[in-house]
Design a protein around this motif. Structure first.
Motif, PDB file in Angstrom:
ATOM      1  N   SER A  64       0.644  -1.250  -0.011  1.00 28.51           N
ATOM      2  CA  SER A  64       0.038   0.143   0.144  1.00 28.51           C
ATOM      3  C   SER A  64       0.692   1.134   0.144  1.00 28.51           C
ATOM      4  O   SER A  64       0.487   2.235  -0.849  1.00 28.51           O
ATOM      5  N   MET A  65       1.846   1.082   0.825  1.00 32.16           N
ATOM      6  CA  MET A  65       2.893   2.216   0.680  1.00 32.16           C
ATOM      7  C   MET A  65       3.941   2.341  -0.133  1.00 32.16           C
ATOM      8  O   MET A  65       4.771   3.644  -0.454  1.00 32.16           O
ATOM      9  N   ASN A  66       3.993   1.540  -1.021  1.00 25.07           N
ATOM     10  CA  ASN A  66       4.904   1.242  -2.021  1.00 25.07           C
ATOM     11  C   ASN A  66       6.284   1.384  -1.496  1.00 25.07           C
ATOM     12  O   ASN A  66       7.156   2.119  -2.376  1.00 25.07           O
ATOM     13  N   ARG A  67       6.813   1.094  -0.314  1.00 25.33           N
ATOM     14  CA  ARG A  67       8.155   1.154   0.195  1.00 25.33           C
ATOM     15  C   ARG A  67       8.162   0.043   1.224  1.00 25.33           C
ATOM     16  O   ARG A  67       7.189  -0.398   1.776  1.00 25.33           O
ATOM     17  N   LYS A  68       9.580  -0.025   1.429  1.00 24.94           N
ATOM     18  CA  LYS A  68      10.049  -0.963   2.816  1.00 24.94           C
ATOM     19  C   LYS A  68       9.443  -0.385   4.156  1.00 24.94           C
ATOM     20  O   LYS A  68       9.444   0.922   4.236  1.00 24.94           O
ATOM     21  N   VAL A  69       8.786  -1.315   4.792  1.00 22.19           N
ATOM     22  CA  VAL A  69       8.286  -0.827   6.031  1.00 22.19           C
ATOM     23  C   VAL A  69       9.283  -1.415   7.271  1.00 22.19           C
ATOM     24  O   VAL A  69       9.829  -2.310   6.973  1.00 22.19           O
ATOM     25  N   ILE A  70       8.965  -0.890   8.489  1.00 20.85           N
ATOM     26  CA  ILE A  70       9.733  -1.454   9.518  1.00 20.85           C
ATOM     27  C   ILE A  70       9.307  -2.941   9.908  1.00 20.85           C
ATOM     28  O   ILE A  70       8.090  -3.164  10.052  1.00 20.85           O
ATOM     29  N   ALA A  71      10.114  -3.614  10.379  1.00 25.63           N
ATOM     30  CA  ALA A  71       9.760  -5.131  10.727  1.00 25.63           C
ATOM     31  C   ALA A  71      10.083  -5.253  12.332  1.00 25.63           C
ATOM     32  O   ALA A  71      10.946  -4.304  12.636  1.00 25.63           O
ATOM     33  N   SER A  72       9.465  -6.207  12.788  1.00 29.73           N
ATOM     34  CA  SER A  72       9.792  -6.664  14.186  1.00 29.73           C
ATOM     35  C   SER A  72       9.998  -8.073  14.483  1.00 29.73           C
ATOM     36  O   SER A  72       9.763  -8.920  13.370  1.00 29.73           O
TER      37      SER A  72
END
Length: 523
Positions: free
Chosen positions: A309-317
């Motif tokens: 949706s954001m078309n970019r890498k997101v923060i993971a946990s």
């Protein structure tokens, strides 16, 4: 012939019904974003992606590993997979474009149409044979090895020679040779079509050879009744042959349809893999464990739907439950708790579907069903309040849930007051744990979380959304006990920082919590 590319010993049933709670799972986990990435505008890919993912909890570990190996082959050889898919699609399209036998039920017409269709299918079958000959050595999975071995065995050169010979004979451009017997009332029975004579008679044999024994009669060209009767006799003789050839044509078509459907799942996976890897997101093949294993270990786990949706890498946990149950997730508002919960649900479904998962590493025990209970907006029809609606959905889950299931709660039972909501949540969670259900619970109900924490339950794991001292969020989830505050005032200051008591409060360091009239829970 059977593809057997989704299951070892059975076909994929495209008519399978979705789970009763499919709509809730899709909404709560945001799965339509995932389906869109897998299928684009292709309705078949969308349907197969939806049905396989939402029925993934029906798969056993053997099926999961079986699909994983096939998917690895697909990732290594995408062009060959697309070529096989295109071959199946072309065969199906040819049937759609053909009009043979559509407007009549006469055996002669059915026979002619089926014959022409099989001739068209032969071209596509030969293409499959060529693909198997040229590329089978590249594939390592048991599923594709069996598939190519079947193609080589069933579609041999002798097979094509024999079928083309039979189809040539069934052109029926010569005199028809039939036999029949007299039944009751002198009615004809046991009509049988015989192959034409193998050898042609020479002119000498035609003149001086032995004449065939029997009676001969001729129908006058203007005898319409006689011609109609003769045509009826011909159709009776052709009936069984026409049915057999029609069934053969349908069998080949069904093979191509099933092949296309099962490959649609892997094409969807290829599309998703390309999309996520293009964003720089990690993907890995998980390690499924038996359902009696409560361990859930994930490193670099993220929500793929958010990334898309954001078309970019997101923060993971990361997560490591160490057989602890329940998992209670608390912490700052807008700190990534709901996103983390969704990432667990999506990863579980993808793992049990035999897919790669959105993580550097993921391993978990399989579940026999997955349920979601997320907060909803107010009922605009005013038929019930939010709290009544939450209880109704929980009642439905209770009617269907069994041991070894997973339930994902997201701010459930917060529509009532703190004391009542905490008591209801606590009783439900304890009852589920006693029945062997795995529970993940995101909550702002401090009394509920703290009561479980104070109980000293050694099997409970408490996670918390990180918040830095400057009130910024890292959007990572780490282990931590529940706090009395969810830092709702952070949101208040963020929204009203330029309009607190009519003063310019751009310097957030000058704002004290005492200036906020509402409590953190109210916010």
């Amino acid at each position: 012939m059977k593809p057997f590319l989704l299951f070892k010993e059975k076909d994929f049933d495209s008519s399978v019904l979705l789970p009763w709670n499919a709509a809730d799972i899709i909404q709560d986990l945001g799965l339509n974003v995932l389906f869109k990435a897998m299928a684009g505008e292709d309705e078949l890919l969308w349907e197969v992606a939806q049905k396989t993912l939402l029925t993934a909890t029906e798969n056993d570990i053997g099926t999961i590993f079986y699909r994983q190996e096939i998917l690895k082959d697909c990732l290594d050889h995408p062009s060959e997979i697309k070529e096989i898919y295109a071959t199946a699609q072309e065969a199906i399209d040819r049937r759609k474009k053909s009009w043979f036998g559509v407007f009549t039920n006469y055996p002669s017409s059915v026979l002619s149409g089926s014959r022409e269709m099989i001739l068209l299918y032969i071209d596509e079958l030969k293409k499959l044979r060529g693909i198997a000959e040229n590329h089978r050595s590249k594939f390592r999975s048991a599923g594709f090895k069996r598939f190519f071995e079947m193609i080589m065995a069933e579609l041999s050169g002798d097979y094509f020679e024999e079928i083309e010979k039979h189809l040539q004979e069934l052109r029926l451009d010569k005199n028809l040779v039939m036999s029949a017997r007299l039944g009751k009332g002198n009615k004809g029975i046991r009509y049988t079509l015989h192959p034409p004579e193998a050898e042609k008679l020479s002119w000498w044999q035609k003149i001086f050879g032995q004449k065939a024994k029997g009676y001969t009669f001729y129908i006058h060209p203007r005898d319409e009744s006689g011609s109609r009767a003769l045509r009826d006799l011909k159709d009776r003789g052709l009936n069984e042959v026409a049915n057999a050839l029609g069934q053969s044509s349908d069998h080949i078509l069904e093979f191509f349809k099933l092949l296309r459907t099962e490959l649609s799942f892997y094409l969807g996976c290829l599309n998703l893999h390309s999309h996520l890897s293009g964003l720089g997101e990690p993907l890995s093949f998980p390690q499924p464990l038996p359902s009696d294993y409560r361990a859930q270990v994930g490193k670099g786990l993220y929500d793929p739907c958010l990334a898309i949706s954001m078309n970019r890498k997101v923060i993971a946990s990361d997560i490591k439950t160490d057989n602890k149950n329940p998992v209670i997730i608390t912490g700052a508002n807008q700190g990534g708790k709901s996103t983390f919960l969704r990432s667990i649900g999506v990863a579980q479904l993808m793992m049990q579907n035999g897919m790669f998962v959105p993580a550097d590493f993921y391993s978990a025990g399989i579940c026999n069903s997955l349920f979601t209970h997320f907060k909803r907006e107010e009922d605009t029809t005013m038929k019930s309040g939010k709290f009544d609606e939450e209880l109704a959905r929980m009642s439905q889950i209770a009617d269907h849930i069994t041991p070894d299931a997973i339930v994902l709660f997201n701010e459930s039972f917060a529509a009532t007051n703190e004391i009542e909501g905490s008591e209801i949540a606590g009783q439900i969670v304890r009852a589920l744990i006693e029945k062997g259900v795995r529970v993940f619970y995101v909550t702002h109900l401090y009394d509920f979380a703290s009561n479980i924490y104070k109980d000293g339950r050694m099997d409970a794991l408490f996670l918390r959304a990180e918040r830095k001292e400057d009130a910024s969020r890292t959007f990572r989830i780490t282990e931590g006990r529940p706090l009395v505050t969810s830092y709702g005032q952070d949101l208040y200051y963020k929204i009203f920082k330029n309009d607190v008591a009519g003063n310019d409060t751009s310097d957030e360091g000058n704002i004290s919590t005492g200036r906020v009239a509402a409590s953190d829970k109210d916010l």
